[in-house]
Design a protein around this motif. Structure first.
Motif, short mmCIF file in Angstrom:
data_model
loop_
_atom_site.label_atom_id
_atom_site.label_comp_id
_atom_site.label_asym_id
_atom_site.label_seq_id
_atom_site.Cartn_x
_atom_site.Cartn_y
_atom_site.Cartn_z
N ALA A 285 0.37 27.49 19.78
CA ALA A 285 1.49 27.89 20.64
C ALA A 285 2.18 29.14 20.13
O ALA A 285 2.98 29.75 20.86
CB ALA A 285 2.50 26.75 20.73
N ASN A 287 4.57 29.35 18.12
CA ASN A 287 5.99 29.05 18.27
C ASN A 287 6.69 29.20 16.93
O ASN A 287 6.55 28.35 16.05
CB ASN A 287 6.15 27.63 18.82
N GLN A 289 9.86 29.06 16.17
CA GLN A 289 10.94 28.13 15.92
C GLN A 289 10.40 26.81 15.38
O GLN A 289 10.91 26.28 14.39
CB GLN A 289 11.75 27.88 17.20
N LEU A 551 5.36 21.91 25.70
CA LEU A 551 6.00 22.95 24.89
C LEU A 551 6.96 23.79 25.72
O LEU A 551 7.99 24.23 25.21
CB LEU A 551 4.92 23.84 24.26
N GLY A 555 10.73 24.05 24.78
CA GLY A 555 11.34 25.36 24.54
C GLY A 555 12.60 25.57 25.35
O GLY A 555 13.61 26.10 24.85
#
Length: 750
Positions: A285, A287, A289, A551, A555
């Protein structure tokens, strides 16, 4: 010799065929064998196979009116004993009684040279090898009833000649009664004492929030598992008890004792992210964070019992509690994610990296942790699930050790031996580096799928328990026999959904406590010689549509949470209320559909938190002035002050908002907020009240509210009052004039 062996096998096969055709061969019964009732049969039930049965035993039973279960072999591994005892049960699955059935025991001619050969020989549709016992039971079996059997077979009837033929071989019990039949297969193991180089084996057992209920039995099993050499626990920090202010004395004592047993002993523990979050999902992903949250959760994993808030004897350290952690995990968004390497807190090593200087104001926990050896916490290990194991993840974790799913890094099926567990994978191409580690490779531990499945088999019958114990010992023996003069390395992992139990303890012992196995630590396996055998190519990976949707939902919810928390007087505390729910959304043990469900649940929790700042319902509002402060009541049920912007959305241009009201709503209060407006004309219109967070994100909006505007009334009233005053003035003036005239007339008349 080979011709003699062939003749013996042919003769045994002929006897077997005749035995199947007729019951008149009772004279062939082996001398010294007998059928008697065994002393006990534990918790055995008819049947024995389960839905989760491993492939090795997928065809090990057959039933045609009779069900056979082999429950016990004595000894389980034959060395120098004089006889083999086979015991179990026979069940009549029909309604009518069956006459005393014939019971035949057979065994493979020799040890299985491969796992595939062993699986084929365990197929109940064919009889393995040669007949070693043939008996007629002494009693009939009523319909629906079960009888026990026990057969004693002299060792000299097993044809165990060459010490090189040690190892596992299939053993079968077949039962016939008229047209009814049943069969069961298990594994017999002979240990001749043949000198071999033992196989180095390590087993990883996960214990996380996903498979833990933290019961007394569970903790007892985990404590025992941790003490088995060759076993490595993989934990997320949520299963490690911490002292809290409201914990009862008895529970605190139990928690502290357990923590001291878990973390004080000299053993390795793999630190997993909170909620056992899947690093593969986070990598695919991209990602940042979630990646930061994972890194922070691993970094904050307690590296000693004192760091968890307990003394070495299990007593809570004064001032330590679960809500006073060393570092708040929510600080992940501002922390670096470059934490790697195994952390070992022994002697004078520090807790975080083992290298930074000592502080003059060390905590009591830090000082106490230096008085004894602590567990070695491995913080450089990643364990993605099968669906997310990819070169994308390996590229991001090239400085770590990645545990591969079972079978993901198997060699070509034509390779006739089990290669080494460590594999260097080129994270650009996904291919195996047969030259060892390079600047573009990542270290991956290949795991044995067959052993993984066996270790994770949650058995519930004596028959299955026997099968899995024999299989774990037998498969490890096959691996050792493949190249008996060369030691190999094997990594095994238990299922993430498997609950630790006494049964798992027994299976681990069956795997690791054999003469041909050398229990080995995870670090030793990871740092051992890498394979030079090419493995399956690792792909770049791709998230499923469901995981991608999860996701996206996650998010959006995290963005709303951040905006909301930043508007409060204590953003860190607000974030902490939902912190532990974030990473479990991408838990490695759940399906993609479950990830969608968890993401939706997290989004709902964020919405519930945001709903604690709300608008108080309003009745119809009467507005009679051209300019006014429109009163709006805002409720704050949070424990923190919140900064908001309050405004009005008119449905008609006759009402205009001069400016939105920016204000702070104190914690746990209802506050009236005045929004200045201008009204033009009269009429009924609808408006909505709206609250935004400090950064302008919509927090809540009200239903339509009726506003009755009578802005013209103010002018009419003013004119009316002016006219009235004017009339009064004129009337007064006229009366004054009249009075003066009347006075003058009176004076003149006098």
């Amino acid at each position: 010799m080979r011709h003699g062996l062939f003749a013996r096998r042919l003769f045994a096969t002929s006897i077997q065929s005749v035995a199947l055709a007729t019951a008149t061969l009772a004279g062939l019964a082996m001398v010294g064998s007998s059928v008697v009732a065994p002393a006990s049969f534990g918790d055995e039930t008819a049947g024995g196979t389960q839905a989760t049965v491993p492939d090795l035993f997928a065809k090990s039973q057959s039933s045609n009116g009779l069900t056979v279960s082999i429950n016990q072999l004595s000894p389980k591994i034959l060395t120098n004993e004089s006889e083999l005892v086979v015991s179990g049960t026979i069940t009549n699955t029909g309604d009518e009684a069956l006459s005393a059935p014939l019971l035949m025991v057979s065994m493979a001619f020799g040890p299985a040279d491969s796992i595939r050969e062993l699986a084929d020989s365990l197929d109940a549709s064919t009889r393995p090898g040669r007949l070693i016992s043939y008996e007629e039971t002494s009693e009939d079996i009523p319909g629906g009833q079960t009888i026990p059997f026990e057969v004693h077979i002299p060792v000299d009837r097993l044809d165990l000649y060459s010490s090189y033929d040690w190892g596992p071989r299939a053993l079968g019990v077949d039962v016939l009664s008229g047209d009814h039949s049943g069969a069961d297969r298990t594994i017999f193991i002979w240990d001749s004492g043949q000198e071999v180089q033992p196989t180095q084996v390590n087993a990883v057992v996960p214990w996380t929030a996903s498979n833990s209920s933290n019961t007394v039995k569970e903790r007892s099993a985990i404590t025992e598992i941790a003490q088995i050499p060759g076993t490595t626990l993989a934990l997320d920090s949520t299963v490690i008890p911490r002292p809290t202010r409201d914990t009862s004395t008895s529970k605190a004592d139990a928690d502290g004792l357990f923590a001291s047993k878990l973390l004080v002993a000299e053993r390795e523990i793999i630190a997993l992210p909170t909620g056992d979050a899947d690093p593969g999902v986070v990598a695919l992903a991209a990602n940042d964070q979630l990646s930061a949250l994972m890194s922070a959760s691993i970094k904050s994993f307690p590296t000693s019992v004192e760091a968890a808030g307990w003394s070495a004897t299990g007593v809570a350290i004064e001032g330590a509690s679960a809500d006073l952690a060393e570092s708040n995990p929510q600080s992940a968004t501002s922390q670096s994610s470059d934490q790697s390497g195994a952390t070992q807190t022994q002697g004078s090593q520090s807790e975080a990296n083992g290298s930074h200087s000592q502080s003059s104001n060390e905590s009591a926990a830090q000082k106490a942790s230096k008085t004894h050896a602590n567990a070695t916490i491995l913080k450089n290990v990643e364990w993605p699930k099968a669906e997310t194991f990819s070169t994308t993840g390996l590229a991001l974790a090239s400085d770590k050790v990645t545990i591969a799913p079972g079978g993901a890094l198997d060699p070509d099926p034509e390779v006739s031996f089990t290669s080494l567990a460590p594999v260097e994978v080129n994270y650009s191409t996904g291919e195996t580096s047969t030259q060892g580690a390079t600047d573009s490779t990542a270290t991956v531990l290949s795991t044995n799928k067959t052993l993984n499945d066996l270790l994770s088999w949650e058995v519930s019958t004596s028959s299955d328990a026997l099968d899995v114990d024999q299989a774990l010992a037998g498969v490890s023996a096959i691996i050792t026999r493949e190249r008996p003069s060369v030691s190999r390395t094997v990594e095994v992992t238990a299922s993430r959904t498997l609950t630790p139990s006494a049964s798992l303890v027994q299976r681990l012992k069956s795997l690791l406590q054999q003469r041909w196995v050398e229990p080995t630590s995870f670090s030793q396996i990871a740092s051992s010689q890498v394979t030079d055998v090419e493995r399956f190519v690792v792909g770049p990976g791709q998230l499923s549509a469901e995981t991608s949707a999860a996701l996206t939902t996650l998010g959006d919810a995290l963005a709303q949470l951040k905006s909301f928390a930043d508007s409060t007087s204590d953003p860190k505390a607000v974030n902490a209320t939902l912190h532990d729910d974030i990473l479990p959304t991408v838990n490695a043990s759940i399906s993609a559909d479950e990830q969608v469900t968890r993401a939706s649940q997290f989004s709902a929790k964020v919405s519930n938190l945001r709903s604690l700042v709300s608008l108080v319902p309003s009745d119809t509002v009467n507005l009679i002035n051209k300019s006014a402060d429109f009163p709006i009541r805002v409720r704050n049920d949070l424990a923190w002050d919140v900064n908001v912007t309050v405004t009005i959305n008119p449905s008609d241009p006759r009402l205009k908002v001069r400016q939105s009201a920016i204000t702070t709503i104190p914690a746990r209060t209802v506050t009236a907020v005045n929004v200045p407006v201008n009204a033009i004309g009269s009429g009924d219109i609808e408006v909505t009240y709206q609250i935004n967070t400090a950064d302008g994100t919509l927090l809540t909006i009200s239903d339509d509210i009726l506003v009755r505007m009578r802005a013209g009334w103010e002018d009419a009233f003013t004119i009316t009052v002016a006219i009235a005053f004017g009339l009064l003035f004129v009337i007064g003036l006229v009366r004054s004039v009249r009075k003066r005239r009347a006075g003058r007339e009176e004076e003149e008349n006098k």
